[in-house]
Design a protein around this motif. Structure first.
Motif, mmCIF file in Angstrom:
data_model
loop_
_atom_site.group_PDB
_atom_site.id
_atom_site.type_symbol
_atom_site.label_atom_id
_atom_site.label_comp_id
_atom_site.label_asym_id
_atom_site.label_seq_id
_atom_site.Cartn_x
_atom_site.Cartn_y
_atom_site.Cartn_z
ATOM 1 N N ASP A 76 34.590 46.486 42.157
ATOM 2 C CA ASP A 76 34.802 45.103 41.725
ATOM 3 C C ASP A 76 36.192 44.910 41.128
ATOM 4 O O ASP A 76 36.852 43.891 41.382
ATOM 5 N N GLU A 77 36.642 45.882 40.342
ATOM 6 C CA GLU A 77 37.968 45.785 39.741
ATOM 7 C C GLU A 77 39.049 45.794 40.811
ATOM 8 O O GLU A 77 40.011 45.007 40.768
ATOM 9 N N LYS A 110 42.886 40.604 45.198
ATOM 10 C CA LYS A 110 42.989 39.143 45.322
ATOM 11 C C LYS A 110 44.095 38.599 44.439
ATOM 12 O O LYS A 110 44.897 37.752 44.866
ATOM 13 N N ASP A 111 44.153 39.080 43.194
ATOM 14 C CA ASP A 111 45.171 38.603 42.262
ATOM 15 C C ASP A 111 46.584 38.924 42.741
ATOM 16 O O ASP A 111 47.534 38.175 42.463
ATOM 17 N N LYS A 165 38.736 44.968 43.957
ATOM 18 C CA LYS A 165 38.656 43.744 44.761
ATOM 19 C C LYS A 165 39.341 42.584 44.032
ATOM 20 O O LYS A 165 40.095 41.812 44.647
ATOM 21 N N THR A 166 39.073 42.466 42.743
ATOM 22 C CA THR A 166 39.694 41.392 41.959
ATOM 23 C C THR A 166 41.208 41.558 41.903
ATOM 24 O O THR A 166 41.971 40.592 42.084
#
Length: 293
Positions: A229-230, A236-237, A232-233
């Motif tokens: 999750d980290e 995106k960022d 993936k975020t």
């Protein structure tokens, strides 16, 4: 002496579970030389320098199909493809062994015969198809035989490859998947898989971003990758088009068309996970190949 080169692969690419695969410009290279007797293997860990070596087992399967024999064999292995990380290491070994046997005996098999034999050994065609044919492949089984079609890949696509310092076994990754899915989920997957293949071919970043979202396997497999999750975020960022688990993991790949995005993402991840391996890879149209040395 015969020298064989096989590209690394990434399967699934998000929604394309067990059907999408892509060849990447990282390689396994194996040399084969007939000797008077015995088996000599160099270049890999001692645990794999024996008759159980997957490359050698595939070589024997090729010989059996060709109805040929060798007195003895010397193999030297050079690879940058990590084991059990979701980059097609087993597929490259299988394809290398079959290709080596075929090359030693004057290419009596065509690539589709190698594809069939490799699928028998691997159990599914999604990784062996791009390893043999190169490019982006869509594969499926029909009456026990593998079939595939190849797509092109836009040259400016960068596969930011993030390889954690731990393995995820394919067996465990399959065990966490549910046994059923709804019609709505099936429609979700089919539309995105079809769109993603074309979007990668033409380099449509908007459709890649929208289509490369999965409901079939990543929501379950991400639990085996604590940082998913980290990462993936952060992808995106940083401006990446998408991020997906490569094969069954633990490797993850972010996709971008901008070099600065790839560099920024890798720089930030290195601060958080300094023990991981990071690579900027591109798709390759070159599948397995061989040459006489």
């Amino acid at each position: 002496m015969i020298k064989v080169q096989v590209p690394a692969t990434s399967a699934n690419l998000g929604p394309g579970y067990d059907c999408l695969g892509i060849a990447l410009d990282e390689y396994c290279t194996v040399s084969f030389e007939v000797i008077e007797e015995g088996l000599e293997i160099t270049g890999c860990e001692a645990a794999y320098c024996n008759e159980d070596n997957l490359i050698y087992q595939a070589f024997l399967k090729g010989l059996d199909y060709l109805n040929e024999k060798v007195s003895g064999l010397r193999m030297h292995v050079e690879t940058n493809i990590p084991y059990a990380r979701g980059m097609g290491s087993s597929a490259t070994c299988i394809v290398a062994g079959l290709t080596g046997a075929n090359a030693l005996f004057h290419h009596k098999m065509n690539k589709y015969e190698i594809f069939d034999l490799a699928t028998q050994m691997e159990g599914h065609p999604d990784n062996v198809a791009p390893a043999i044919f190169g490019g982006l492949t869509v594969s499926f089984m029909d009456q026990g035989k593998p079939n595939m079609i190849r797509y092109g890949v836009k040259k400016d696509l960068i596969f930011v490859t993030m390889i954690p310092d731990f393995e995820v076994s394919t067996k465990k990754a399959r065990e966490v998947l549910p046994n059923q899915m709804s019609y709505a989920q099936a429609v979700y997957q089919m539309g995105r898989t079809a769109a993603l293949a074309k979007a990668i071919e033409i380099g449509n970043g908007l459709i890649i971003s929208k289509a490369c979202n999965d409901q079939m396997q990543e929501p379950y497999r991400k639990k085996l990758i604590p940082a998913y999750d980290e990462v993936k975020t952060l992808s995106k960022d940083c401006g990446a088009l998408t991020m997906f688990i490569s094969g069954s993991g633990s490797t993850m790949m972010a996709l971008t068309q901008q070099e600065e995005v790839a560099d920024d993402l890798i720089a930030q991840l290195k601060q958080r996970y300094p023990s991981w391996d990071y690579r900027k890879l591109h798709a390759t149209y070159d599948g397995s190949s061989d040459e006489v040395m």
